[in-house]
Design an enzyme around this catalytic site. Structure first.
Site, PDB file in Angstrom:
ATOM      1  N   TYR A 141       0.841  -1.080  -0.056  1.00  0.00           N
ATOM      2  CA  TYR A 141      -0.022  -0.126   0.065  1.00  0.00           C
ATOM      3  C   TYR A 141       0.822   1.375  -0.113  1.00  0.00           C
ATOM      4  O   TYR A 141       0.598   2.211  -0.844  1.00  0.00           O
ATOM      5  CB  TYR A 141      -0.912   0.061   1.325  1.00  0.00           C
ATOM      6  CG  TYR A 141      -1.962   0.945   1.102  1.00  0.00           C
ATOM      7  CD1 TYR A 141      -3.391   0.798   0.567  1.00  0.00           C
ATOM      8  CD2 TYR A 141      -1.609   2.322   1.545  1.00  0.00           C
ATOM      9  CE1 TYR A 141      -4.364   1.873   0.544  1.00  0.00           C
ATOM     10  CE2 TYR A 141      -2.549   3.371   1.547  1.00  0.00           C
ATOM     11  CZ  TYR A 141      -3.965   2.923   1.144  1.00  0.00           C
ATOM     12  OH  TYR A 141      -4.778   4.105   1.113  1.00  0.00           O
ATOM     13  N   PHE A 158      -6.800  20.501 -24.225  1.00  0.00           N
ATOM     14  CA  PHE A 158      -7.723  19.097 -24.478  1.00  0.00           C
ATOM     15  C   PHE A 158      -9.132  18.906 -23.889  1.00  0.00           C
ATOM     16  O   PHE A 158      -9.193  19.980 -22.780  1.00  0.00           O
ATOM     17  CB  PHE A 158      -6.988  18.035 -23.979  1.00  0.00           C
ATOM     18  CG  PHE A 158      -7.371  16.666 -24.184  1.00  0.00           C
ATOM     19  CD1 PHE A 158      -7.537  16.171 -25.582  1.00  0.00           C
ATOM     20  CD2 PHE A 158      -8.074  15.942 -23.113  1.00  0.00           C
ATOM     21  CE1 PHE A 158      -8.289  15.047 -25.627  1.00  0.00           C
ATOM     22  CE2 PHE A 158      -8.514  14.743 -23.541  1.00  0.00           C
ATOM     23  CZ  PHE A 158      -8.711  14.296 -24.902  1.00  0.00           C
ATOM     24  N   ASP A 159     -10.023  18.216 -24.161  1.00  0.00           N
ATOM     25  CA  ASP A 159     -11.369  18.416 -23.681  1.00  0.00           C
ATOM     26  C   ASP A 159     -11.441  18.210 -22.236  1.00  0.00           C
ATOM     27  O   ASP A 159     -12.096  18.978 -21.580  1.00  0.00           O
ATOM     28  CB  ASP A 159     -12.464  17.583 -24.405  1.00  0.00           C
ATOM     29  CG  ASP A 159     -12.071  16.343 -24.489  1.00  0.00           C
ATOM     30  OD1 ASP A 159     -10.897  15.851 -24.057  1.00  0.00           O
ATOM     31  OD2 ASP A 159     -13.020  15.439 -25.034  1.00  0.00           O
ATOM     32  N   ASP A 199       1.015  19.891 -20.596  1.00  0.00           N
ATOM     33  CA  ASP A 199      -0.007  18.850 -20.618  1.00  0.00           C
ATOM     34  C   ASP A 199       0.558  17.883 -21.640  1.00  0.00           C
ATOM     35  O   ASP A 199       0.916  18.051 -22.783  1.00  0.00           O
ATOM     36  CB  ASP A 199      -1.269  19.185 -21.387  1.00  0.00           C
ATOM     37  CG  ASP A 199      -2.301  18.055 -21.497  1.00  0.00           C
ATOM     38  OD1 ASP A 199      -1.767  16.904 -21.283  1.00  0.00           O
ATOM     39  OD2 ASP A 199      -3.580  18.504 -21.867  1.00  0.00           O
ATOM     40  N   ALA A 211       0.587  14.364 -22.631  1.00  0.00           N
ATOM     41  CA  ALA A 211       0.364  13.018 -23.096  1.00  0.00           C
ATOM     42  C   ALA A 211       1.113  12.451 -23.987  1.00  0.00           C
ATOM     43  O   ALA A 211       1.590  11.180 -24.089  1.00  0.00           O
ATOM     44  CB  ALA A 211      -1.170  12.915 -23.522  1.00  0.00           C
ATOM     45  N   LYS A 249      -0.857   7.056 -23.254  1.00  0.00           N
ATOM     46  CA  LYS A 249      -0.115   7.416 -24.537  1.00  0.00           C
ATOM     47  C   LYS A 249       1.021   7.115 -24.637  1.00  0.00           C
ATOM     48  O   LYS A 249       1.361   6.055 -25.053  1.00  0.00           O
ATOM     49  CB  LYS A 249      -0.504   8.813 -24.942  1.00  0.00           C
ATOM     50  CG  LYS A 249      -2.045   9.268 -25.193  1.00  0.00           C
ATOM     51  CD  LYS A 249      -2.707   9.345 -24.012  1.00  0.00           C
ATOM     52  CE  LYS A 249      -4.216   9.996 -24.533  1.00  0.00           C
ATOM     53  NZ  LYS A 249      -4.719  10.309 -23.211  1.00  0.00           N
ATOM     54  N   HIS A 305     -19.869  14.888 -25.545  1.00  0.00           N
ATOM     55  CA  HIS A 305     -19.602  13.892 -26.645  1.00  0.00           C
ATOM     56  C   HIS A 305     -19.624  12.474 -26.220  1.00  0.00           C
ATOM     57  O   HIS A 305     -19.896  11.638 -27.114  1.00  0.00           O
ATOM     58  CB  HIS A 305     -18.316  14.487 -27.382  1.00  0.00           C
ATOM     59  CG  HIS A 305     -16.994  14.430 -26.414  1.00  0.00           C
ATOM     60  ND1 HIS A 305     -17.023  15.417 -25.410  1.00  0.00           N
ATOM     61  CD2 HIS A 305     -16.001  13.558 -26.143  1.00  0.00           C
ATOM     62  CE1 HIS A 305     -15.999  15.104 -24.921  1.00  0.00           C
ATOM     63  NE2 HIS A 305     -15.357  14.128 -25.054  1.00  0.00           N
TER      64      HIS A 305
HETATM   65  C1  PLP Z   1      -3.498  16.046 -24.597  1.00  0.00           C
HETATM   66  C2  PLP Z   1      -4.285  15.449 -23.532  1.00  0.00           C
HETATM   67  N1  PLP Z   1      -4.423  15.732 -22.358  1.00  0.00           N
HETATM   68  C3  PLP Z   1      -5.101  15.189 -21.293  1.00  0.00           C
HETATM   69  C4  PLP Z   1      -5.756  13.829 -21.809  1.00  0.00           C
HETATM   70  C5  PLP Z   1      -6.510  13.091 -20.638  1.00  0.00           C
HETATM   71  O1  PLP Z   1      -5.902  11.897 -20.600  1.00  0.00           O
HETATM   72  P1  PLP Z   1      -6.894  10.680 -19.855  1.00  0.00           P
HETATM   73  O2  PLP Z   1      -7.662  10.190 -20.897  1.00  0.00           O
HETATM   74  O3  PLP Z   1      -5.837   9.818 -19.575  1.00  0.00           O
HETATM   75  O4  PLP Z   1      -7.717  11.028 -18.745  1.00  0.00           O
HETATM   76  C6  PLP Z   1      -5.820  13.479 -23.146  1.00  0.00           C
HETATM   77  C7  PLP Z   1      -6.502  12.284 -23.527  1.00  0.00           C
HETATM   78  O5  PLP Z   1      -6.614  12.069 -24.686  1.00  0.00           O
HETATM   79  C8  PLP Z   1      -4.965  14.009 -23.900  1.00  0.00           C
HETATM   80  O6  PLP Z   1      -4.702  13.740 -25.316  1.00  0.00           O
END
Ligand code: PLP
Length: 458
Positions: free
Chosen positions: A72, A124-125, A215, A217, A258, A450
């Site tokens: 843990y 990102f969304d 950010d 990814a 990713k 979406h």
């Molecule tokens: C640029 C970017 N930031 C953040 C995220 C969010 O990551 P997660 O899907 O692991 O929550 C993504 C996911 O596609 C992304 O492409």
């Protein structure tokens, strides 16, 4: 003769794919309310919905899973991850989280308040969702070239320094918790940010005394493009370039699904101990204790190995050459897409592909449904459904670009699959004049609609 390019891996385990008929698919997508997220994966032949968590792990990663430490607190696996993050990205402090949006949730809980302004490049969304959920505002400062799919700019993900500086001048620094640099810029088409741009934005951020948050990814794909396209970088290793990029970061959020090539996982990197300490409390509340953060020990082990493998040139070259291969096939057929091709996906320009569908009828979604029915290929809409409604006016937002993203999972499909995908798009492209209407929304969620939206054919 010159030897042709060949993949830098061989295949040890396979998973069968099931074919289906057009009639079956037409029924399945109707049952799914024309939302591609609602389809069963068994009803999809080639799944290009996302590259997130859909990659194939290596033998090294699988063997690391077997020696995961499931304690843990203070697990060996946590320290493996900590060492990989320090060695590759240079962060002294980190928190594991179950994926990228969880990292955003934890970090933003400390740093983003109501009324704040968060400038960046095409947030990102989920990132935007977490900002708007806190009644703060995301301002997109991506360069204009990103919004014209025909312009061949090597770093279309870049932040425009003038746009950013205008924001920094307009708002007091207390209102701007950080600037976000998304590497690569997913929403603009998986487009990279240059090292030169990172340096320039970093200098600007320092001048205004505002931290930089990456950010991250697809940070390794970003580094690959820097090596291939940026002057003076050809002789640097990917790991050297990554180090140089992250010298400028105060924080990073990571969706490890990713570029760390794992099926689940994420983390936050911190250069500032004080913010790290504050974030620990939120991590414990939302994710798990600070040395596992919602991940199993075996997941952390696979992630640590994935960070190393994902920042190797041979792996990245194989990956990105496959995306370029698909791009070349589509170009032969005249299919319009964001050029140059991005790191993880082809972004088909749906407005150019389907000029007869009005924007109010969700052009990119219409294309996504057509392509699924044609060949069982599932892409994802990056258009006005994703853009959602303005949080204040509640009016639909219509972005400049309506894109259908064909996202390539890592080490999963062969180039025969790429040929099949290209042929599917060609067939729809050949009958594009007959496609004149799209969809209307029947039900939608108040945020990030979406994922769950339900549609009806017009
Ligand atoms: C640029 C970017 N930031 C953040 C995220 C969010 O990551 P997660 O899907 O692991 O929550 C993504 C996911 O596609 C992304 O492409």
């Amino acid at each position: 003769m010159d030897l042709p390019f060949a993949e830098s891996f061989k295949i040890k385990m396979v998973e069968p794919l099931r074919r289906s008929t057009k009639e079956e698919r037409a029924q399945w997508i109707k049952d799914a309310k024309f939302n591609l997220f609602n389809l069963k994966s068994d009803h999809v032949f080639i799944d290009l919905l996302t590259d997130s968590g859909t990659g194939a792990m290596s033998d090294r990663q699988w063997s690391a899973m077997m020696v995961g430490d499931e304690s843990y607190a203070g697990a060996r696996s946590y320290y493996n991850m900590k060492n990989a993050i320090k060695d590759i990205l240079g962060f002294d402090h980190f928190l594991p989280t179950h994926q990228g949006r969880a990292a955003e949730n934890v970090l933003f809980s400390v740093m983003v308040k109501e009324g704040d302004i968060v400038p960046g490049n095409s947030h990102f969304d989920t990132t935007k969702g977490h900002i708007e959920f806190r009644k703060a505002k995301a301002i997109d400062c991506t360069i204009d070239e990103a919004f014209d799919t025909t312009i061949n700019h090597p770093f279309k993900g870049n932040i425009c320094p003038e746009k950013l500086e205008a924001v920094l001048k307009q708002y007091p620094k207390e209102k701007i918790p950080f600037i976000i640099v998304t590497v690569t810029n997913n929403t603009a088409g998986g487009q990279p940010v240059s090292l030169e741009n990172i340096r320039e934005i970093s200098a600007l951020a320092k001048r205004y005394d505002i931290p930089l948050m990456f950010d991250s990814a697809r940070f390794a794909e970003n580094a690959y493009f820097i090596k291939i396209r940026e002057e003076g970088c050809a002789d640097k290793s990917i790991k050297q370039i990554v180090k140089e990029m992250y010298e400028h970061a105060d924080f990073m959020t990571m969706s490890s699904k990713k570029d760390a090539i794992v099926n689940i996982g994420g983390f936050i990197g911190f250069k500032h101990e004080e913010i790290y300490k504050q974030a620990c409390t939120f991590n414990i509340m939302f994710e798990g204790y600070v040395t596992y953060g919602g991940l199993a020990g075996r997941d952390m082990n696979a992630l640590a190995v994935g960070l190393d493998e994902g920042t190797e040139f041979d792996y990245l070259e194989t990956r990105i050459k496959q995306v370029e291969y698909l791009g070349a096939r589509l170009k032969e057929y005249g299919v319009p897409f964001q050029t140059p091709v991005g790191g993880h996906a082809i972004f088909v320009d749906a407005k150019k592909f389907l000029p007869n569908v009005p924007k109010e009828e969700y052009i990119a979604q219409t294309l996504g449904v057509e392509i699924y029915v044609e060949g069982g290929v599932r892409g994802v809409e990056i258009g006005s459904i994703l853009a959602d409604r303005d949080p204040e006016t509640r009016e639909n937002r219509y972005p400049d670009l309506e894109l259908l993203r064909l996202t390539i999972p890592r080490r999963v499909y062969t180039n025969n699959h790429m040929d099949y995908i290209a042929a599917t798009l060609k067939n729809v492209f050949d009958r594009r004049d007959q496609i004149t209407s799209g969809f209307k929304i029947v039900t939608e969620a108040p945020i990030m609609r979406h994922f769950t939206v339900e549609l009806e054919k017009i």
